[in-house]
Write an enzyme that holds these catalytic residues in place. Structure first.
Site, mmCIF file in Angstrom:
data_model
loop_
_atom_site.group_PDB
_atom_site.id
_atom_site.type_symbol
_atom_site.label_atom_id
_atom_site.label_comp_id
_atom_site.label_asym_id
_atom_site.label_seq_id
_atom_site.Cartn_x
_atom_site.Cartn_y
_atom_site.Cartn_z
ATOM 1 N N GLU A 93 10.201 3.258 0.726
ATOM 2 C CA GLU A 93 9.989 4.407 1.601
ATOM 3 C C GLU A 93 8.914 4.134 2.658
ATOM 4 O O GLU A 93 7.998 3.349 2.420
ATOM 5 C CB GLU A 93 9.557 5.624 0.762
ATOM 6 N N CYS A 106 3.401 4.902 7.932
ATOM 7 C CA CYS A 106 2.839 4.346 6.703
ATOM 8 C C CYS A 106 3.939 3.508 6.059
ATOM 9 O O CYS A 106 4.987 4.044 5.696
ATOM 10 C CB CYS A 106 2.414 5.515 5.805
ATOM 11 N N CYS A 113 4.874 -1.511 -7.766
ATOM 12 C CA CYS A 113 3.534 -2.109 -7.674
ATOM 13 C C CYS A 113 3.102 -2.525 -9.072
ATOM 14 O O CYS A 113 3.362 -1.819 -10.047
ATOM 15 C CB CYS A 113 2.539 -1.096 -7.099
ATOM 16 N N CYS A 117 -2.313 1.634 -11.400
ATOM 17 C CA CYS A 117 -3.346 2.675 -11.317
ATOM 18 C C CYS A 117 -2.810 3.953 -11.972
ATOM 19 O O CYS A 117 -1.675 4.359 -11.716
ATOM 20 C CB CYS A 117 -3.730 2.941 -9.870
ATOM 21 N N CYS A 120 -1.243 7.007 -9.835
ATOM 22 C CA CYS A 120 -0.307 6.743 -8.737
ATOM 23 C C CYS A 120 1.124 6.578 -9.247
ATOM 24 O O CYS A 120 1.380 5.796 -10.160
ATOM 25 C CB CYS A 120 -0.756 5.482 -7.999
ATOM 26 N N ASN A 216 -12.395 4.753 -5.393
ATOM 27 C CA ASN A 216 -11.942 5.743 -6.384
ATOM 28 C C ASN A 216 -12.834 5.941 -7.611
ATOM 29 O O ASN A 216 -12.488 6.733 -8.501
ATOM 30 C CB ASN A 216 -10.511 5.440 -6.868
ATOM 31 N N CYS A 332 0.150 10.565 -0.380
ATOM 32 C CA CYS A 332 -0.454 9.406 -1.040
ATOM 33 C C CYS A 332 -0.118 9.411 -2.524
ATOM 34 O O CYS A 332 -0.311 10.418 -3.206
ATOM 35 C CB CYS A 332 -1.972 9.457 -0.947
HETATM 36 N N1 SAH Z 1 -1.991 -0.366 -2.986
HETATM 37 C C1 SAH Z 1 -2.821 -0.006 -1.916
HETATM 38 C C2 SAH Z 1 -2.116 0.792 -0.835
HETATM 39 C C3 SAH Z 1 -1.156 1.852 -1.306
HETATM 40 S S1 SAH Z 1 -1.866 3.237 -2.138
HETATM 41 C C4 SAH Z 1 -4.045 0.729 -2.407
HETATM 42 O O1 SAH Z 1 -4.089 1.099 -3.569
HETATM 43 O O2 SAH Z 1 -4.977 0.882 -1.625
HETATM 44 C C5 SAH Z 1 -2.578 4.132 -0.774
HETATM 45 C C6 SAH Z 1 -3.680 5.105 -1.155
HETATM 46 O O3 SAH Z 1 -3.153 6.186 -1.926
HETATM 47 C C7 SAH Z 1 -4.801 4.482 -2.001
HETATM 48 O O4 SAH Z 1 -6.041 4.774 -1.441
HETATM 49 C C8 SAH Z 1 -4.653 5.181 -3.335
HETATM 50 O O5 SAH Z 1 -5.897 5.261 -3.993
HETATM 51 C C9 SAH Z 1 -4.089 6.531 -2.917
HETATM 52 N N2 SAH Z 1 -3.413 7.237 -3.988
HETATM 53 C C10 SAH Z 1 -2.626 6.716 -4.947
HETATM 54 N N3 SAH Z 1 -2.173 7.688 -5.775
HETATM 55 C C11 SAH Z 1 -2.672 8.858 -5.303
HETATM 56 C C12 SAH Z 1 -2.549 10.229 -5.721
HETATM 57 N N4 SAH Z 1 -1.816 10.563 -6.791
HETATM 58 N N5 SAH Z 1 -3.194 11.167 -4.999
HETATM 59 C C13 SAH Z 1 -3.933 10.833 -3.914
HETATM 60 N N6 SAH Z 1 -4.080 9.566 -3.474
HETATM 61 C C14 SAH Z 1 -3.457 8.583 -4.158
HETATM 62 FE FE1 SF4 Z 2 -0.412 0.121 -6.506
HETATM 63 FE FE2 SF4 Z 2 -0.597 2.775 -6.386
HETATM 64 FE FE3 SF4 Z 2 -2.632 1.353 -7.351
HETATM 65 FE FE4 SF4 Z 2 -2.072 1.253 -4.707
HETATM 66 S S1 SF4 Z 2 -2.761 3.039 -5.868
HETATM 67 S S2 SF4 Z 2 -2.526 -0.470 -6.083
HETATM 68 S S3 SF4 Z 2 0.181 1.416 -4.790
HETATM 69 S S4 SF4 Z 2 -0.574 1.500 -8.277
#
Ligand code: SAH
Ligand code: SF4
Length: 347
Positions: A93, A106, A113, A117, A120, A216, A332
């Site tokens: 996406e 974006c 991935c 995390c 996410c 974070n 995000c």
């Molecule tokens: N993998 C990279 C880029 C993709 S994630 C990274 O982690 O930076 C992009 C952003 O979305 C990151 O800053 C991540 O911390 C944030 N993110 C992920 N899950 C989220 C959620 N459930 N709510 C708000 N931000 C989130």
């Molecule tokens: Fe991967 Fe989501 Fe963590 Fe970014 S925030 S590194 S996309 S698992």
């Protein structure tokens, strides 16, 4: 299609080699590049500057690959989400975010991935595969083609995947975004969960793009829990890498901080964040969590504002970033590369 060369998978030099190997003059390579990257030709048939005979001849050995636009959804706030089908039927996406004077896309760098995390959604299914450079690039070309005569002005690598875990293809894509599509380095931001050796290597391979770090948390105990990558590259080593990231005058790193109720959103956390970021030229983006499970919740507006106040009282730039496109799961951490209805694949 499998034995033919996808012209979008070729670098500039390789396009010239390809044209030369066909016994054609060099200017044909320039024409081809112009048609693919400026005029968004989606097939050789559309390259009308070439004679019919030439198009047919090239079409026997080459084609212009395209991501399939499987779905396009528009949020009530103007954000649009595109679901793209890849040649192996996987999907990714991209999210188009219109703002006053810019049009930001974006984009994704991986299908899924591997970073896992806990907050996410993209991480939930693990890594399916890396995207190839042309698949990263073609998210931009496809959207530009769809929104003509408007054009994307800014790129953020903040979609699905960890861009620095797909380093070579991402660097190749960045080079072509800059030189072929013509988006300047200043308007490109790569966001990483913190792969330290690659953060140090990035400026050599793709200098002067903007870097965003997903921090974070302010203690290793909490960050270990939220972001398993922290066990390998803890906060101190990540922030050391940030200090070493070369910044042009007046440019800043971005530190992203997803606020999660009761986990990383206390005033003590905010104070620790101030101390951790001392000496790092950065701005902080506070992103209230987009929650998708009971155990992790977004904080109240009062706590978000209290957190921000500690930072601004200490002369830091800290913005609260409400993610756009929540009603279409475009915000995000909400990207999964699926139709809203379920996990079915395209085609
Ligand atoms: N993998 C990279 C880029 C993709 S994630 C990274 O982690 O930076 C992009 C952003 O979305 C990151 O800053 C991540 O911390 C944030 N993110 C992920 N899950 C989220 C959620 N459930 N709510 C708000 N931000 C989130
Ligand atoms: Fe991967 Fe989501 Fe963590 Fe970014 S925030 S590194 S996309 S698992």
């Amino acid at each position: 299609m499998s034995n033919r060369t996808n012209l979008k998978s070729l670098s500039r030099d390789k396009i010239f080699d390809f044209i030369e190997a066909q016994g054609l003059p060099k200017y044909r390579a320039d024409q081809l590049l112009n048609w693919i990257y400026e005029r968004h030709a989606a097939s050789l048939e559309e390259v009308t500057e070439f004679s019919k005979d030439l198009r047919t001849r090239l079409g026997e050995i080459a084609y212009i690959g395209n991501l399939a636009v499987v779905n396009r959804q528009r949020s009530s706030d103007g954000t649009e989400k595109f679901l793209f089908g890849l040649e192996d039927r996987e999907t990714v996406e991209s999210v188009l975010i219109p703002e006053k004077d810019r049009l930001t896309l974006c984009i994704s760098s991986q299908v899924g991935c591997a970073m896992g995390c806990s907050f996410c959604l993209t991480g939930k299914s693990g890594l399916i595969r890396n995207l190839r450079a042309w698949e990263i690039l073609d998210q931009i070309l496809s959207v530009n083609r769809l929104i003509k005569p408007k054009k994307i002005t800014n790129i953020v690598l903040m979609g699905m995947g960890e861009p620095l875990a797909n380093f070579e293809e991402v660097v190749d894509a960045l080079k072509r975004i800059i030189s072929f599509i013509g988006i300047s380095k200043r308007k490109i931001t790569l966001s990483t969960a913190g792969l330290v050796p690659k953060i140090l290597e990035l400026p050599k391979m793709a200098p002067d793009i903007n870097l965003a770090i997903s921090l974070n948390a302010t203690t290793d105990t909490v960050r270990d829990r939220l972001m398993p990558v922290n066990r390998k590259y803890p906060i101190r080593s990540l922030l050391d890498a940030c200090r070493r990231y070369p910044l042009k005058p007046r440019r800043m790193l971005t530190v992203e901080y997803v606020l999660i109720s009761g986990i990383n959103d206390s005033v003590e956390d905010a104070r620790r964040l101030v101390r951790l970021l001392k000496g790092i030229r950065c701005k902080v983006n506070l992103i209230p969590l987009n929650s998708h499970e009971e155990s992790l919740q977004r904080p109240s507006d009062v706590s978000v504002l209290a957190f921000q106040k500690v930072l601004t009282d200490n002369d830091m730039t800290a913005l609260i970033r409400e993610s756009k496109g929540q009603d279409i799961l475009a915000a995000c951490g909400q990207l999964r590369g699926r139709h809203a209805g379920g996990p079915e694949k395209n085609r």
